[in-house]
Write an enzyme that holds these catalytic residues in place. Sequence first.
Site, PDB file in Angstrom:
ATOM      1  N   SER A   1       0.848  -1.176   0.000  1.00 27.38           N
ATOM      2  CA  SER A   1       0.000   0.000   0.000  1.00 27.38           C
ATOM      3  C   SER A   1       0.891   1.235   0.000  1.00 27.38           C
ATOM      4  CB  SER A   1      -0.937  -0.047   1.211  1.00 27.38           C
ATOM      5  OG  SER A   1      -1.789   1.068   1.268  1.00 27.38           O
TER       6      SER A   1
ATOM      7  N   TYR B   1      -4.743   8.620  -6.811  1.00 26.29           N
ATOM      8  CA  TYR B   1      -3.759   7.610  -6.384  1.00 26.29           C
ATOM      9  C   TYR B   1      -4.112   7.097  -4.996  1.00 26.29           C
ATOM     10  CZ  TYR B   1       0.544   5.601  -4.565  1.00 26.29           C
ATOM     11  OH  TYR B   1       1.454   4.768  -3.978  1.00 26.29           O
TER      12      TYR B   1
ATOM     13  N   LYS C   1      -5.156   3.252  -3.208  1.00 22.24           N
ATOM     14  CA  LYS C   1      -4.537   2.647  -2.033  1.00 22.24           C
ATOM     15  C   LYS C   1      -5.539   2.509  -0.880  1.00 22.24           C
ATOM     16  CE  LYS C   1      -0.510   1.985  -3.854  1.00 22.24           C
ATOM     17  NZ  LYS C   1      -0.021   0.613  -4.121  1.00 22.24           N
TER      18      LYS C   1
END
Length: 277
Positions: free
Chosen positions: A132, A146, A150
Site C-alpha cells: 500500500s 492515487y 490505495k
Amino acid sequence: MSVWFVTGASRGLGLEIVKAALDRGDEVVATARDPRAIEQSLGTSAGLLALPLDVTSQDQADEAVRQAIARFGRIDVLVNNAGRGLVGAVEETSDAEARAVFDINVFGLLTVLRAVVPTMRAARAGRILNISSTGGVVAWAGWGVYSATKFALEGITEALRLELAPLGIQVTSVQPGPLRTDFLASSSLGQVERVIADYAPTGGASREWAGANHGLQEGDPVKAAGALTTLVDLDEMPARLPLGTSTLADIRAKLAAVGAELEEWQELSRSTDVVPA
C-alpha cells in the site's frame, strides 16, 4: 526455505525484495511486464524464475502461477507490489487517467489474488503482503485518485485478512513512505494532462514536489525489503506495517485528527439513531 511470488519485480522495491529473498536462500518467482529486465539485474539461477506478467491479464497471472508451481511446487509468500502513481487534482484527472491507475493498483491486485490464493487455500498456509502506501491512510491534495486506489487496497486487505485467517493464510498491508526508488520518475509516476490554474497552490504544488524530490526520498528500499523478510518470519503478522519515520508521523496525525473530530461531532452523529419506542 520459502517460495516467493513478487509482482512489479523489475525495479525499485520489487527488485530489492527479490534480492533480499534470494540472499537468504529462498526461491523467487519474479514477475514483470518485461522479465528480461529482472535477468539483466540479477542474472539467472536455480532459485530465480523470471516470468512475464501484466497484472491486468488474468490469463497471464494464471499462467505465471502454473509455471511457479511446476518449478517450485508451491507459493509461500505473495507480494503484490506492482503499481503506478498519479499526481494531479481530482477535477483535473480524466476518466481514462483514473481508470488506468485503478486497473493496475486495484484490479491488477485482485487479478493476482485470484490466481495465487487457490494454491494457498489448498495448502492451508501462506503469507500475503499487499504493498500500500502512506497514501492508503492519508490523502493529500494532488494525490486524490492515487490515494483512492490505495484506500481501496486497504479495504480489500482488511477484509481478505479476516476471510483467509481461518484457512491458515495471513495478510498484511505494507505502508511505505517515500522510498528512494524511481517512483517519482515518469516511468512510475503519471501526471494528469489537464492543468487548472485554481489548483496551482494545491495539486500543482504536489506536481512540483514530485519533480523536486526525485532521488531525495527519505526511505531506503533495501532496508524496506529487509523489513519484509523479517515480517514474513513472524509467527503472527500485523494487519498493517507502516515503513518510515514520516509515515508513522503522518498516520498518527491522521488518527489524532479523526479521534478529535469524532469527539466534537458525536452528538450529531448519535442523533440519527432510531429512538426506541
